[in-house]
Design an enzyme around this catalytic site. Structure first.
Site, short mmCIF file in Angstrom:
data_model
loop_
_atom_site.label_atom_id
_atom_site.label_comp_id
_atom_site.label_asym_id
_atom_site.label_seq_id
_atom_site.Cartn_x
_atom_site.Cartn_y
_atom_site.Cartn_z
N LYS A 1 52.02 134.58 -10.22
CA LYS A 1 51.45 135.30 -11.41
C LYS A 1 50.47 134.47 -11.80
O LYS A 1 50.77 132.70 -12.50
CB LYS A 1 52.74 134.92 -12.37
CG LYS A 1 51.89 136.05 -13.81
CD LYS A 1 53.55 136.08 -14.79
CE LYS A 1 53.32 137.36 -15.99
NZ LYS A 1 54.08 136.55 -16.99
N LYS B 1 53.87 129.71 -11.38
CA LYS B 1 53.17 130.66 -12.50
C LYS B 1 52.79 129.73 -13.32
O LYS B 1 53.00 128.52 -13.16
CB LYS B 1 54.08 131.60 -13.10
CG LYS B 1 53.88 132.12 -14.77
CD LYS B 1 55.18 132.61 -15.72
CE LYS B 1 54.49 133.17 -16.75
NZ LYS B 1 55.56 133.25 -17.67
#
Length: 326
Positions: free
Chosen positions: A252, A199
Site C-alpha cells: 500500500k 505500507k
C-alpha cells in the site's frame, strides 16, 4: 529487412483477447465499506465521488449493493461514536465494526475482512498508544510494544464477531505474530491474517483520512510507516511478516509502488494484495471531471497494471464500477 516476426499479427480483434496475458475479474476485487456509528443517514464522501459513510442500520444493504456487481469481498472500516487515548472502542464487543460484522455475516454471503488499526478510534489519530511526551514533543509518536496488546484485542474481537479475515494496517513491529498468537489462543486458528506488509508513508492517503476521520491531530506517521524511497526495506518488512505467519501480503499504495508489488510476487508464493488507495481514486475522478481522461478506461487500465505487476487481490474504490463492466 526481415519481417518474419510480426507481433502485430496477434493484435487483431479476433485474436487479441485470446493471447491477452492479464485478465481482471470481479473476484479479484475487495470493496472498502465505511460504516459510521455517529450518523443515521448516508453521508457522501466529497473527496471520493460515489462513496459514502453508511449508518450501522444500512451496512447490510450497502454490502448487498457490492455483491450485486459480482464482487464477493468487502473490507470494513468503522467510525466510532466516541474516541479516547487508547482507542478502546476498537475492541468493544458492541463496537461499530463488531456489530456490522455480525449483521453482514448473518445476512449475506460476503467475505468479510476487517481493518485492524486504532487510528480511527484514538482521539489523537495515531495508530497506537502514544509514548510519554507526545504530543508536546512530536518526535515521539507511537509506543510500538504497548500497542501490540491493543491490536491483539481488536483482532480477536473481530474474529469473535465473525470476521473471515483480519488485516492489520498499523505497521507496528511484531504485529502479525502478536495477532496470530492471540487468534490461535482464542480458538480462531482458521482466521487468516492479511498483513499490510509494506505500507508506505504516502501523500496519496489524504481522502481516506477524511472518509474515516482518522487524520493525526499532530505530527505524522513517518516514524512507523515506510519511507517511499526504500525498496530493499520493503522486502525486509515482508520477510518479517512471513516469518510471523502472515497469510496474505499487502502493498500500500498500489500504483506508485508497482515495483514493490512485483518484487513481492517474484520473491514469495503467498497471495499478494495491493491497495489502490483513495488518492489514486480521487485523482482519476478529478481529471475525468475536467474532461481530460475517460474515467472508465483509466480505471480499468490502472487496475490491470496492478494485476499485471503481480497482485492477486486488489482493494479498490473502483471495485463495483469496474466489476459491472467486466
Amino acid at each position: 529487412m526481415d519481417l518474419t516476426n510480426r507481433p502485430r499479427r496477434l493484435r487483431g480483434d479476433g485474436v487479441r483477447g485470446l493471447v491477452s496475458e492479464t485478465h481482471l475479474s470481479p473476484r479479484d476485487f475487495i470493496a472498502p465499506v465505511f460504516v459510521d456509528a455517529t450518523t443515521d443517514e448516508r453521508v457522501p464522501i466529497e473527496s471520493m465521488p460515489g462513496h459514502e459513510r453508511v449508518p450501522i442500520d444500512e451496512a447490510v444493504a450497502r454490502v448487498e449493493e457490492v455483491l450485486e456487481t459480482g464482487v464477493e469481498a468487502v473490507m470494513l472500516f468503522g467510525i466510532p461514536e466516541s474516541k479516547d487515548e487508547r482507542g478502546s472502542r476498537a475492541w468493544a464487543a458492541d463496537g461499530v465494526v463488531q456489530e456490522v460484522t455480525r449483521r453482514i455475516t448473518d445476512e449475506t454471503d460476503a467475505y468479510v475482512i476487517t481493518d485492524v488499526c486504532l487510528c480511527e478510534y484514538t482521539d489523537h489519530g495515531h495508530c497506537g498508544m502514544l509514548e510519554d511526551g507526545a504530543p508536546e514533543h512530536c518526535d515521539q509518536t507511537v509506543d510500538n510494544d504497548a500497542t501490540l496488546p491493543l491490536i491483539q484485542n481488536v483482532a480477536t474481537s473481530h474474529a469473535r464477531a465473525g470476521a473471515d479475515m483480519v488485516a492489520p494496517s498499523g505497521m507496528m513491529d511484531g504485529m502479525v505474530g502478536a495477532i496470530r498468537d492471540a487468534l490461535d489462543d482464542d480458538g480462531h486458528t482458521n482466521v487468516p491474517v492479511m498483513s499490510y506488509a509494506a505500507k508506505f508513508e504516502s501523500a496519496f492517503y489524504g481522502p481516506f483520512r477524511d472518509a474515516a476521520d482518522g487524520a493525526p491531530s499532530f505530527g505524522n506517521r513517518r516514524h512507523y510507516q515506510m519511507d517511499p524511497a526504500n525498496r530493499r526495506e520493503a522486502m525486509r518488512e515482508v520477510d518479517l511478516d512471513v516469518e510471523q505467519g502472515a497469510d496474505v501480503l499487502m502493498v500500500k499504495p498500489a500504483l506508485p509502488y508497482l515495483d514493490i508489488v512485483s518484487d513481492v510476487r517474484q520473491n514469495y508464493d503467498h497471495p499478494v494484495a495491493a491497495y489502490n488507495v483513495s488518492g489514486e481514486y480521487a485523482m482519476l475522478h478529478a481529471a475525468a471531471e475536467k474532461g481530460w481522461l475517460d474515467l472508465d478506461e483509466v480505471a480499468h487500465e490502472s487496475l490491470l497494471s496492478i494485476k499485471r505487476a503481480g497482485a492477486d487481490l486488489i482493494l479498490t474504490y473502483f471495485a463495483e464500477r469496474i466489476a459491472e463492466q467486466l
